[in-house]
Motif scaffolding. Structure first.
Motif, PDB file in Angstrom:
ATOM      1  N   PRO A 120       0.833  -1.209   0.000  1.00 60.59           N
ATOM      2  CA  PRO A 120       0.000   0.000   0.000  1.00 60.59           C
ATOM      3  C   PRO A 120       0.866   1.256   0.000  1.00 60.59           C
ATOM      4  O   PRO A 120       2.035   1.225   0.402  1.00 60.59           O
ATOM      5  CB  PRO A 120      -0.798  -0.123   1.300  1.00 60.59           C
ATOM      6  N   LYS A 121       0.289   2.339  -0.452  1.00 62.50           N
ATOM      7  CA  LYS A 121       1.024   3.606  -0.551  1.00 62.50           C
ATOM      8  C   LYS A 121       1.665   3.992   0.777  1.00 62.50           C
ATOM      9  O   LYS A 121       2.782   4.504   0.829  1.00 62.50           O
ATOM     10  CB  LYS A 121       0.086   4.713  -1.023  1.00 62.50           C
ATOM     11  N   ASP A 122       0.957   3.757   1.873  1.00 59.76           N
ATOM     12  CA  ASP A 122       1.485   4.096   3.202  1.00 59.76           C
ATOM     13  C   ASP A 122       1.965   2.852   3.954  1.00 59.76           C
ATOM     14  O   ASP A 122       2.046   2.838   5.175  1.00 59.76           O
ATOM     15  CB  ASP A 122       0.421   4.819   4.028  1.00 59.76           C
ATOM     16  N   GLY A 123       2.307   1.801   3.188  1.00 55.52           N
ATOM     17  CA  GLY A 123       2.729   0.538   3.799  1.00 55.52           C
ATOM     18  C   GLY A 123       4.225   0.490   4.060  1.00 55.52           C
ATOM     19  O   GLY A 123       4.876   1.520   4.256  1.00 55.52           O
ATOM     20  N   ALA A 124       4.775  -0.714   4.043  1.00 52.68           N
ATOM     21  CA  ALA A 124       6.181  -0.944   4.379  1.00 52.68           C
ATOM     22  C   ALA A 124       7.113  -0.085   3.537  1.00 52.68           C
ATOM     23  O   ALA A 124       6.898   0.101   2.341  1.00 52.68           O
ATOM     24  CB  ALA A 124       6.517  -2.419   4.182  1.00 52.68           C
ATOM     25  N   LYS A 125       8.143   0.435   4.174  1.00 56.02           N
ATOM     26  CA  LYS A 125       9.145   1.244   3.476  1.00 56.02           C
ATOM     27  C   LYS A 125      10.387   0.419   3.142  1.00 56.02           C
ATOM     28  O   LYS A 125      11.117   0.739   2.211  1.00 56.02           O
ATOM     29  CB  LYS A 125       9.558   2.448   4.340  1.00 56.02           C
TER      30      LYS A 125
END
Length: 332
Positions: A120-125
């Motif tokens: 997801p866009k705001d998921g794992a970096k």
């Protein structure tokens, strides 16, 4: 081990029941003759063949292309080995294994675009952020990209991602849908599904190309390509030469013409403009560059890594044979 032709033909009959049908040829006349090509109805090869037909490129090259529609990716190899088609698209690792079993096959790259680990866009970096999370994997535990991701995680994290996450193996459409619905935290999927997910707002954490590069396999060799038999090469040399001339011309059209993609848009089944543009970008990025000695050497390094990782189901008993790639060299 030998190919059981009877079982193959029975499997072909089953595939036919699932929708394996010959389609109208792409050129009305053909000085060089006819070439049967296995294709999925909505696959990216169908986009290329459609473009070749629309631009009359097969006719200009002097070949009559007869698409043979198959219902699944598994039906293409069956059709080739049963002599139902002359050419199909699959992984060279499969073709390499068949060479070891006595099937003299050739390979020429079709696409260098591989899968990606989508989040997801705001998921794992980072990869480490996925610890304890659920990862969907398209296919099975011997999927090549999953094997390589595991090798990379051991190199990068000192741990096997299969042991620090909860992998879920399923068909590509299912794992993509599970990610969309938030039931998994990431998914490792084929490029068309990765592109559709990117169009829907997800992003790649790692691409298969990046994984190979980080493992020292570069230039990352295309895995997916046209496969045919050496006996076909002897019997239909003119047809094959003309076919690949048309393929190159069709790829050139798709590399530069937005109008060509607009015409293909209904068959691409994009759910939004963003998804359509992502599919177009992924396809274009995968149009392969010429295959040479560097690509063959990288393919051998990749093959040896798979052997080293102990993936016997994938390459067990197979020896690397550079002759597989003779059909790819200096012809693009």
């Amino acid at each position: 081990m030998t190919i059981d032709r009877r079982r193959m033909l029975e499997a072909m009959a089953g595939a036919a029941a699932l929708g394996v049908l010959p389609l109208p040829a792409l050129a009305a006349t053909s000085p060089a003759g006819t070439l049967k090509v296995a294709t999925l109805k909505f696959g990216s090869l169908a986009w290329l063949l459609d473009t070749i037909a629309a631009e009359k490129l097969a006719e200009k090259a002097g070949v009559r292309i007869e698409p043979f529609e198959v219902a699944t990716n598994q039906a293409g190899p069956i059709a080739l080995l049963a002599d139902e088609v002359d050419v199909m698209v699959s992984d060279w690792t499969w073709a390499m294994r068949q060479r070891s079993l006595g099937q003299a096959l050739r390979f020429r790259p079709f696409s260098s675009t591989l899968g990606a680990l989508m989040v997801p866009k705001d998921g794992a970096k980072t990869l480490a952020d996925l610890e304890g999370k659920r990862i969907g994997v398209a296919g099975s535990a011997i999927d090549k990209t999953w094997i390589l991701l595991r090798a990379y995680s051991r190199k990068e994290l000192g741990r096997d991602i299969a042991e620090i996450t909860q992998p879920v193996f399923a068909a590509a459409p299912l794992v993509a849908e599970e990610l969309r619905n938030g039931r998994i935290d990431a998914c490792l999927n084929f490029w068309t599904y990765a592109a559709r997910l990117e169009g829907a707002g997800f992003r790649p954490l790692l691409t298969a190309d990046e994984i190979m590069t980080k493992l020292g396999i570069e230039p990352a060799p295309p895995l997916v390509g046209f496969i045919w038999k050496e006996e076909t090469e002897r019997a239909k040399a003119a047809e094959l030469k003309a076919f690949f001339t048309a393929v190159e011309a069709g790829s050139g059209v798709l590399a530069t013409s937005d109008a060509a993609f607009e015409r293909l848009r209904p068959s691409m089944r994009a759910a939004s403009d963003a998804e359509f543009f992502a599919l177009k970008a992924y396809y274009r990025s995968g149009i392969p560059k010429p295959w040479g000695a560097a690509q063959t050497e990288a393919a051998e390094r990749l093959f040896n890594l798979l052997v080293e990782l102990g993936e016997k189901e994938l390459v067990g008993g197979t020896k690397f044979d550079a002759k597989l790639f003779d059909g790819a060299r200096d012809k693009q």
